[in-house]
Write an enzyme that holds these catalytic residues in place. Structure first.
Site, short mmCIF file in Angstrom:
data_model
loop_
_atom_site.label_atom_id
_atom_site.label_comp_id
_atom_site.label_asym_id
_atom_site.label_seq_id
_atom_site.Cartn_x
_atom_site.Cartn_y
_atom_site.Cartn_z
CG ASN A 1 -29.74 22.46 50.76
OD1 ASN A 1 -28.65 21.96 51.07
ND2 ASN A 1 -30.77 21.74 50.40
CD GLU B 1 -28.58 11.19 50.43
OE1 GLU B 1 -29.55 11.53 49.74
OE2 GLU B 1 -28.57 10.15 51.09
CB CYS C 1 -32.24 17.65 47.61
SG CYS C 1 -32.34 17.00 49.28
CD GLU D 1 -26.46 11.85 53.92
OE1 GLU D 1 -27.24 12.78 53.66
OE2 GLU D 1 -25.26 12.01 54.23
#
Ligand code: NDP
Length: 484
Positions: free
Chosen positions: A153, A250, A284, A458
């Protein structure tokens, strides 16, 4: 003009090919046409990447942080200067509108490189004073060879979000993009070299899941950072555990977005649009369970429909288009099946729901109202442009329902009541929470999930601790006291 890479992989500072690898066809999601043909990495390619990375790491780590940071900041400058070219590649790879990619992809990657490039020179260990003059100092050390595995994505952003903190700390990276979107990482590899990164510091190998799995299990790899689904995360985490490797995961989400009666209606609708339809819903952290308090429900749905009527669906290269196709035929099918499921289970379709009668993988932005907690569309991650609107009456009730999920990536609340906003944020079981906005992820702030949505963070200074470890050195200033 579509980007035609010189070869499939980028290893040891240059393009590399092995035509024996399984073919990868790169399709433009807006038309379905083949725009590039690549090959999955063979064992020989994987071996070359691992040995190049391994050889490069010691020298890279031996440079000062300031020198490493300079390379990252140069890469950021090059990305910014070539933003349009890189945005076009991202649009061809993903189908996302150029209106989005010019502001959200390469530029977000550049932010990460600039931020971690800036931090690199000030990474330090600690000094800890002990009794009697003894002391401990810690040395912050790189982990070694890091493997990055990306979803389709945000391919440019994912490559940079992983490479920037990894390289800043003195690690090297082998990045495996999703085979759906393999192009932009190759450009990033070119740019790293142009910015002065020694060969082998950032390598790209293409491939299907098996290539990622081979990389993760190699004993030369110290860390794996995955952006992907929970199912893949389980497999990669387990494989990494076998070698006691560091991980950042993630993963997916089914995040709640709560709109109280007292919310600013226009902002709440904007937040719900951003959190469900930007990038055709393939984000997400999207707030796909929109809980709307009963008193504002009708006004919310009405204003949402009015705003969605303004979406411009079409050719992603048209600067006025703000809603593009989904990334692949497979994703189109997955999302279409969820829409059918929503209808079959009794959710009320209030907007969209259909595929567009044109080439490419286009779906209308879709809204279901009267969704209940048990429906499939309220429980499973769809990863497409489908919003579920659920009713609620009280704060206690909605908090219990918002948290009743195995996911824990993000959550949001719209309200004008300050105390409630903070109370709700504190009560969310989610790694990234929003008050009166949704889905912003600046590099300065930690980003990541709890529960099944991930491990580690992150971005921000926290990412440094996920890409380095501290060696403890005890220094005695006194004679050694032994019992005999
Ligand atoms: P997948 O989990 O299918 O794939 C992610 C990556 O892992 C791909 O490169 C894939 O390769 C690779 N892979 C698959 N199996 C293995 C394996 N056994 N070992 C090593 N690597 C493997 O995710 P998608 O690409 O479909 O992306 C969508 C998912 O990503 C969604 O669940 C979404 O929520 C999540 N996501 C999470 C984000 C976050 O930051 N939390 C951000 C963006 C997406 P291949 O494609 O070739 O199978």
């Amino acid at each position: 003009m579509k980007f035609q890479p010189n070869a499939s992989h980028f290893i040891d500072g240059e393009y590399a090919e092995d035509a024996a690898g399984a073919p990868i066809e790169v399709l433009y999601p807006a038309t379905g046409e083949v725009i590039a043909r690549l090959h999955s990495a063979t064992p020989a390619v994987i071996e070359k990447a691992l040995s190049s990375a391994r050889a490069a790491q010691r020298d890279w780590a031996a440079r000062t942080g300031t020198e490493r940071g300079r390379v990252l900041r140069r890469a950021a400058d090059i990305i910014r200067a070539r933003n349009f070219e890189l945005s076009v590649i991202e649009t061809h790879d993903t189908g996302k509108p150029i209106q989005e990619t010019t502001v959200a992809d390469a530029s977000s990657g550049a932010d990460a490189l600039e931020y971690f490039g800036g931090l690199a020179g000030s990474l330090t260990g600690e000094h800890i004073q002990l009794a009697g003059g003894d002391f401990v100092y810690t040395i912050r050390e790189a982990l070694g060879v890091c493997v990055g595995i990306g979803a389709w994505n945000y391919p440019t952003q994912i490559a940079c979000w992983k490479a920037a903190p990894a390289l800043a700390c003195g690690n090297v990276m082998i990045f495996k993009p999703s085979e759906t979107t393999p192009l932009s990482a190759l450009k990033m590899a070119e740019i790293f070299v142009e910015a002065g990164a020694p060969k082998g510091v950032f390598n790209v190998v293409q491939g299907y899941g098996g290539v990622g799995a081979t990389l993760v299990t190699d004993p030369r790899v110290a860390k794996v950072s995955l952006t992907g689904s929970v199912n893949t995360g389980r497999k990669v985490y387990a494989a990494a555990a076998d070698g006691m490797k560091h991980v950042t995961m993630e993963l997916g989400g089914k995040s709640p977005l709560i709109v109280f009666d007292d919310a600013d209606l226009e902002n709440a609708v904007s937040g719900a649009i951003l959190g469900n339809f930007y990038s055709s819903g393939q984000i997400c952290s999207n707030g796909t369970r929109v809980f709307v308090q009963k008193g504002i429900k009708d006004a919310f749905l009405q204003r949402l429909s009015e705003r969605l009527a303004l979406a411009r669906i079409g050719d992603p290269m048209d600067a006025l288009v703000n809603f593009g196709p989904v990334a692949s035929a497979q994703q189109l099918e997955i999302v279409t099946n969820y829409i059918a499921r929503g209808k079959a289970e009794g959710a009320r379709l209030v907007h969209g729901g259909d595929q567009l009668d044109r080439p490419g993988y286009y779906l209308q932005p879709t809204v279901f109202a009267d969704v209940t907690d048990g429906m499939t569309i309220a429980r499973e991650e769809i990863f497409g442009p489908v919003m579920s609107v659920l009713d609620f009456e009280s704060e206690d009730e909605v908090m219990t329902r918002a948290n009743a999920t195995g996911f824990g990536l993000a959550a949001g609340v719209f309200t004008r009541d300050l105390s409630r906003a903070h109370r709700v944020a504190a009560g969310f079981e989610a790694g990234t929470c929003y008050i009166n906005t949704y889905n912003l992820s600046p590099v300065e702030a930690p980003f990541g999930g709890t529960k099944m949505s991930g491990v580690g963070r992150e971005n921000s200074k926290l990412a440094i601790s996920h890409y380095s470890e501290q060696k403890t050195v005890y220094v005695a200033m006194n004679d050694v006291q032994a019992p005999y």
